[in-house]
Design a protein around this motif. Structure first.
Motif, PDB file in Angstrom:
ATOM      1  N   GLY B  28      74.737  33.257  60.753  1.00 63.21           N
ATOM      2  CA  GLY B  28      73.586  33.941  60.185  1.00 63.21           C
ATOM      3  C   GLY B  28      72.564  32.947  59.671  1.00 63.21           C
ATOM      4  O   GLY B  28      72.612  31.754  59.956  1.00 63.21           O
ATOM      5  N   GLY B  29      71.643  33.440  58.888  1.00 65.44           N
ATOM      6  CA  GLY B  29      70.573  32.567  58.414  1.00 65.44           C
ATOM      7  C   GLY B  29      69.300  32.865  59.166  1.00 65.44           C
ATOM      8  O   GLY B  29      69.297  33.539  60.182  1.00 65.44           O
ATOM      9  N   SER B  30      68.205  32.376  58.660  1.00 60.84           N
ATOM     10  CA  SER B  30      66.945  32.817  59.223  1.00 60.84           C
ATOM     11  C   SER B  30      66.050  31.674  59.648  1.00 60.84           C
ATOM     12  O   SER B  30      64.848  31.735  59.550  1.00 60.84           O
ATOM     13  CB  SER B  30      66.223  33.706  58.222  1.00 60.84           C
ATOM     14  OG  SER B  30      66.153  33.026  56.981  1.00 60.84           O
ATOM     15  N   GLN B 116      61.324  37.396  57.847  1.00 63.09           N
ATOM     16  CA  GLN B 116      62.423  36.811  58.604  1.00 63.09           C
ATOM     17  C   GLN B 116      61.999  35.520  59.284  1.00 63.09           C
ATOM     18  O   GLN B 116      62.832  34.812  59.849  1.00 63.09           O
ATOM     19  CB  GLN B 116      62.923  37.791  59.673  1.00 63.09           C
ATOM     20  CG  GLN B 116      63.637  39.011  59.136  1.00 63.09           C
ATOM     21  CD  GLN B 116      65.041  38.715  58.652  1.00 63.09           C
ATOM     22  OE1 GLN B 116      65.437  37.561  58.528  1.00 63.09           O
ATOM     23  NE2 GLN B 116      65.796  39.758  58.357  1.00 63.09           N
TER      24      GLN B 116
END
Lengths: 296, 424, 347
Positions: B28-30, B116
């Motif tokens: 995950g992470g953006s 995001q």
């Protein structure tokens, strides 16, 4: 067979006539029941067809019979200019569902044979794993699957839809076939082997014909499940490989906010009819199995 | 013994799942960082939007492709359903492949996608001139004072009314309610909007609250529905429903059911989008073809505050050909293109000048009314947590309107729910 | 005929069961070797199924379970950008199971209108739908199958008709029923009623149940029919000779013999119904007490994937428990019958 429907054991003429009356009554009851079932199943479908043939300007007309009849909705559904490639989508769905059904049945028959007939350790683990596959919310599977298939460049390919479809229908296929295989008269297979057949031949020539009703029923269920699959196809297909369910979801009214209701119903009618034809063809096979099983 | 054997497979599945979970990696992470790359890139791109309803986009793309043989645009059509469009975009953004170069985003998603880091900021080298654009539409493409998306088409609520029953349309909410006895005398219902529990309810409730002078969230996205103004707005709807001025069935209405009732002559006032205009004029089953008029939404003293619909164009931060994408954005929002949207697809322009264009007004007589509506429009809550915020609004206001919860309680809950939603 | 007829005690049937058991007993001596060779064959036969399931189901499930222990991303107040949430322990699970949400001072119960406040109600709704729809589907499905199994003219029409509801794509079905149950829709028109089908809890649930039962009963009927077709006719003949009444034949022969098929059908219907999504999502959008667990999962995916992964896992566990109970107490048949081999060996 005819008098056997009653349990009367007095053999007089009077009893026979009573039996015949009862049989007539039973057959009348069958017809009444059948009529009720047909009406219940077809009434909403009838309404769908009425709407499919109704002029879009009368979309919300609640007259329960055919009025303002037009083919326009079907033309809209197949109109390439409007981007509704229903024809191509039908071929895609046909291909995807056929491959899914054939492969799932093949794998399913293998697995079910092993589960029903062979002795091996870990049978319960296998059964549990297969059943467990039907327990996770499908919606939560889509995102990881998209990433997985995206990494190997499968987005928009047929296999990206076929493989998930196979896995969705396999649990049911395996369980159904296993439960039916358990009920087969396997001593016939033994007999055939004594007569010189190999185990494979015995299975193919003796058991498969007997299992036909189960296999074809399973095939129909698998085919329809695959035909109706939407979630995976909507994410993993592209314009060239989209299925009918995706194509229909992409229908639009002539304006934003307008529901393309009549065109959706027209398309729904179009995609349902091949399935009905298919069933009419295959149902002979369902009946052809152990036909003697007339349940009264 | 037999039983335990049966259970074994199930137990093992769960143990297996748990064990594997324990060795968690963490994904995950953006990301981010892609925003400054490929700004000069030119090449073939893909444009993605929801269903091209009336064949507007295809001819435009053909035109573009004829003029730009080395920078051709491929058109990808999504489903007609907004939620599905949203989810499809999210899937593709997350994959970070940049396969969607230019995307069409609903005004309510802009903040989420911008936060995001999925959208290319349209500043510095990528800045696009928005002179002549309606300010409210530009606001929908802006997040934290940075423009991320260029307005493409707009949409605002307007009031449809029966001019055969009420010659002059109501200017204020109170006036409209005072006219309801006319409808009752005729045996028809008075007013409806979109009050089923779905996105349309957020639109209508936000309009009611904004019209009464309140707001749903402030500039920082914090909730502000515990105010007297917000209460007055929601009370208007709840009271009208209780009085029967809004009919009972209106809590099942989305856009189409309201249009159906209005076209069938069963409704005197209808809040809806401009699309109803042409259909009510031409539908075979419409009984109000020559007897309906349009007006700005009724407000507190003057025109009411419409919620703003419409779509914006944005560039994927992972796109490889951003220079081409930027040119395409300019092309897709030129005055000429905007006029084509309006004539071909009845899509409301984002350029103010077109609303007084004589040709256009002749073809789309509702444009002047719509301009008033959009000029008085307030964007729906601009927040990256929009999906959760709209849930909080829908669920609580639905109960307030149908009377299962008091307006006070509904607003208290709404305030708390939005606070929870945005404090993640 | 007051005593129960065991299926195995009936002619035709008997031979089959005995055959199977005899085999187990006769080969007792070489059982270990036999099991080994059969084990190898079984591995080959089952491998394709497991491989496909592993790719498509196991990988995403494990992925989701891992994600469920991460926080959802949060907003960096300074930049306005989302940042990764980090390890969450079991807090996502606590959030759902105890309906706890972050508040200004730590955590408190989730306010109405948040997804977190709906977990238990969604669970209740899901179970309600499952029990009611599966009950009616089994009842009607059995009845349909019994009629379809009879020999009469026009049977093929009946069989084709029964399949129509199941054959229409769910998304189209849901839209069809959505319009059928609209206020100005065909149902209210035909019955001159003015029921707000999708406007309040009772009617909304009824509408979804009617639509689901209509759509899915054919699935049941078809599986049960296949079960009926496998019952040898001699069994009935023998029972008739014994003087069993129609009801006795149904209860003592049809029911037990069709049970394997029936149980598989019910088991899979239950698993499916517990994940019900399309019908309520399109017909009511989850409004008016029709939010199922799957709808909640989808709504949550749009807000934060990691919490959604936790919710999916909880849903998985709930369904797992139901399947467990089903297999344990009702003896879902495929599992039970598959234990036949082991049973033989134990003798």
């Amino acid at each position: 067979m005819s008098t056997a429907t009653t349990t009367l054991n007095t053999g007089t003429a009077k009893a026979k006539s009573v039996a015949r009356t009862r049989e007539n009554w039973a057959s009348t009851r069958t017809y009444i029941s059948a009529a009720i079932i047909v009406i219940w199943c077809l009434l909403p479908f009838y309404w769908m067809i009425v709407t499919a043939f109704r002029d879009v300007g009368y979309t919300f007309d609640s007259t329960p019979f055919f009025t303002h009849v037009t083919w326009d909705n079907f033309k809209t559904a197949f109109s390439a200019e409007l981007g509704n490639h229903l024809g191509r989508a039908l071929l895609n769905s046909l291909f995807i569902s056929s491959v899914t059904t054939i492969v799932a049945l093949l794998f399913g028959v293998f697995a079910a044979y092993a589960l029903a007939r062979l002795n091996f350790r870990g049978k319960f683990l296998v059964l549990g794993l297969i059943l467990g596959a039907s327990m996770f919310p499908g919606v939560a599977i889509v995102t990881p699957l998209f990433q997985l298939f995206g990494n190997i460049g499968w987005i928009g390919t047929y296999q990206a839809m076929i493989i998930p479809n196979i896995s969705f229908v396999l649990p049911l296929t395996v369980y159904t076939l296993t439960s039916f295989f358990r009920e087969m008269p396997w001593e016939l297979e033994e007999a055939a082997r004594i007569d010189g057949c190999t185990q494979g031949q015995a299975f193919r020539k003796i058991i498969m014909p007997l299992a036909a009703p189960a296999v074809f029923t399973t095939a129909i269920l698998a085919f329809i499940a695959s035909w109706n699959e939407y979630l995976i196809a909507s994410i993993l297909s592209n314009d060239a490989t989209q299925t009918v369910t995706v194509a229909i979801a992409r229908f639009a009214g002539s304006q934003p906010h307008q529901e393309p209701y009549t065109a959706v119903m027209a398309a729904g009618t179009v995609v349902t009819i091949p399935l009905v034809v298919l069933v009419l063809v295959f149902q002979r096979k369902i009946v052809a199995g152990l036909t003697a099983g007339a349940v009264k | 013994m037999r039983h335990s054997k049966k259970i074994a497979p199930l137990a093992i599945v769960s143990v297996l799942a748990m064990t594997l979970a324990a060795c968690s990696g963490g994904t995950g992470g953006s990301g981010g960082g892609a925003a400054q790359q490929n700004l000069d890139g030119r090449g073939p791109i893909t444009y993605v939007q929801g269903k091209d309803n009336s064949n507007v986009v295809r001819p435009l793309i053909d035109k573009w492709n004829a003029a730009h043989p080395n920078e051709k645009v491929t058109f990808k059509e999504q489903s007609d359903n907004a939620d599905q469009q949203h989810d499809d975009l999210v899937q593709h953004f997350q994959a970070k492949t940049g396969d969607y170069d230019v995307v069409d985003v609903d005004v309510i998603w802009t903040a989420e996608f911008a936060a995001q880091g999925w959208l290319q900021p349209l500043n510095d080298k990528m800045a696009i001139d928005t002179t002549g654009f309606l300010p409210a539409t530009v606001a929908t493409g802006t997040y934290k004072n940075v423009m991320y998306a260029l307005p493409q088409t707009s949409d605002g609520g307007i009031l449809y009314y029966r001019k055969d029953l009420v010659p002059t349309p109501p200017k204020t909410w109170d006036e409209m309610m005072a006219m309801c006895p006319v409808a009752k005398a005729k045996g028809i219902d008075c007013y409806a909007g979109q009050f089923a529990q779905y996105e349309g309810l957020t639109v209508n409730v936000a309009e009611a609250i904004n019209t009464a002078g309140g707001t749903v969230v402030d500039k920082d996205g914090k909730p502000t529905v515990n105010t007297p103004e917000a209460k007055a707005g929601l009370t208007n709807l709840a009271q009208a429903y209780k009085d029967g001025n809004i009919p009972k069935q209106a809590v099942t209405y989305q856009e189409e059911q309201g249009r159906q009732a209005f076209e069938a002559g069963k409704l005197m006032f209808l809040r809806n989008w401009p699309y109803v205009y042409n259909l009510a004029k031409t539908d075979g089953s419409s009984t109000v073809k020559n007897t309906f008029g349009i007006a700005p939404l009724p407000g507190k003293d003057g025109p009411g505050a419409s919620s703003l619909g419409g779509h914006n164009l944005a560039i994927n931060a992972d796109s490889k050909y951003k220079a081409t994408a930027k040119d395409f954005l300019t092309f897709m929002t030129s005055a000429e293109t905007e006029k084509f949207y309006a004539t071909q697809g009845s899509l409301a322009p984002v350029r103010e000048g077109l609303y007084t264009d004589a040709d256009l007004v002749k073809q789309l007589p509702y444009l002047p009314v719509l301009l008033t509506s959009i000029k008085n429009a307030v964007p729906r809550p601009v927040t990256p947590f929009y999906p959760a915020v709209t849930q909080a609004i829908q669920q609580n206001s639905f109960q307030a309107i149908n009377g299962t919860k008091s307006v006070d309680q509904a607003l208290t809950d709404m305030q708390a729910a939005i606070t929870t939603a945005v404090s993640k | 005929m007051s005593t129960q007829v065991e299926p195995g005690a009936l002619p035709g049937r008997k031979a089959s069961r005995k055959g199977g058991d005899n085999k187990g007993v006769n080969k007792e001596v070489g059982a270990d070797r036999k099991e080994k060779t059969q084990g190898r064959a079984a591995t080959l036969l089952i491998a394709p199924t497991l491989i496909v399931l592993a790719i498509v189901i196991l990988y995403p499930v494990i992925n989701a379970v891992i994600m469920s222990f991460q926080h959802d991303q949060g907003l960096d107040a300074a930049t306005g950008l989302f940042v990764t949430g980090g390890f969450a322990g079991v807090s996502n699970y606590v959030h759902w199971l105890f309906q706890q949400c972050p508040t200004s001072g730590g955590t408190g119960s989730c306010p109405p209108g948040t997804l977190g406040a709906q977990f238990w109600s969604a669970t209740g709704v899901t179970f309600f739908f499952t029990v009611v729809t599966v009950f009616f589907e089994t009842l009607f499905g059995f009845w349909m199958a019994l009629i379809m199994a009879r020999t009469f003219k026009g049977r093929s029409v009946l069989r084709a008709a029964v399949l129509v509801p199941w054959a229409i794509p769910t998304a189209v079905t849901a839209k069809l029923w959505f319009f059928i149950f609209a206020f100005d829709g065909i149902v209210n028109t035909l019955f001159h009623s003015s029921i707000l089908w999708t406007g309040s809890e009772g009617p909304a649930r009824a509408a979804i149940i009617i639509a689901d039962v209509w759509k899915t009963t054919p699935f049941m009927a078809l599986l049960i029919l296949a079960g009926l077709q496998m019952i040898p006719a001699e069994v009935y003949e023998a029972a008739k000779v014994d003087g069993a009444s129609a009801w006795q034949r149904f209860r003592l022969i049809t029911l037990p013999l069709v049970k394997p098929a029936l149980m598989v059908a019910i088991l899979f219907r239950v698993l499916d119904a517990l994940r019900m999504y399309d019908l309520p999502a399109i017909m009511t959008g989850g409004a008016n007490g029709t939010t199922t667990l799957s709808i909640l999962v989808v709504d949550q995916i749009r807000v934060g994937f990691n919490s959604a992964a936790a919710l999916s896992t909880i849903t998985f566990v709930i369904i797992f428990i139901v399947a467990f109970i089903f297999v344990r107490f009702l003896g879902a048949n495929a599992v039970e019958s598959a234990s036949g081999g082991a049973k033989g060996k134990q003798k």
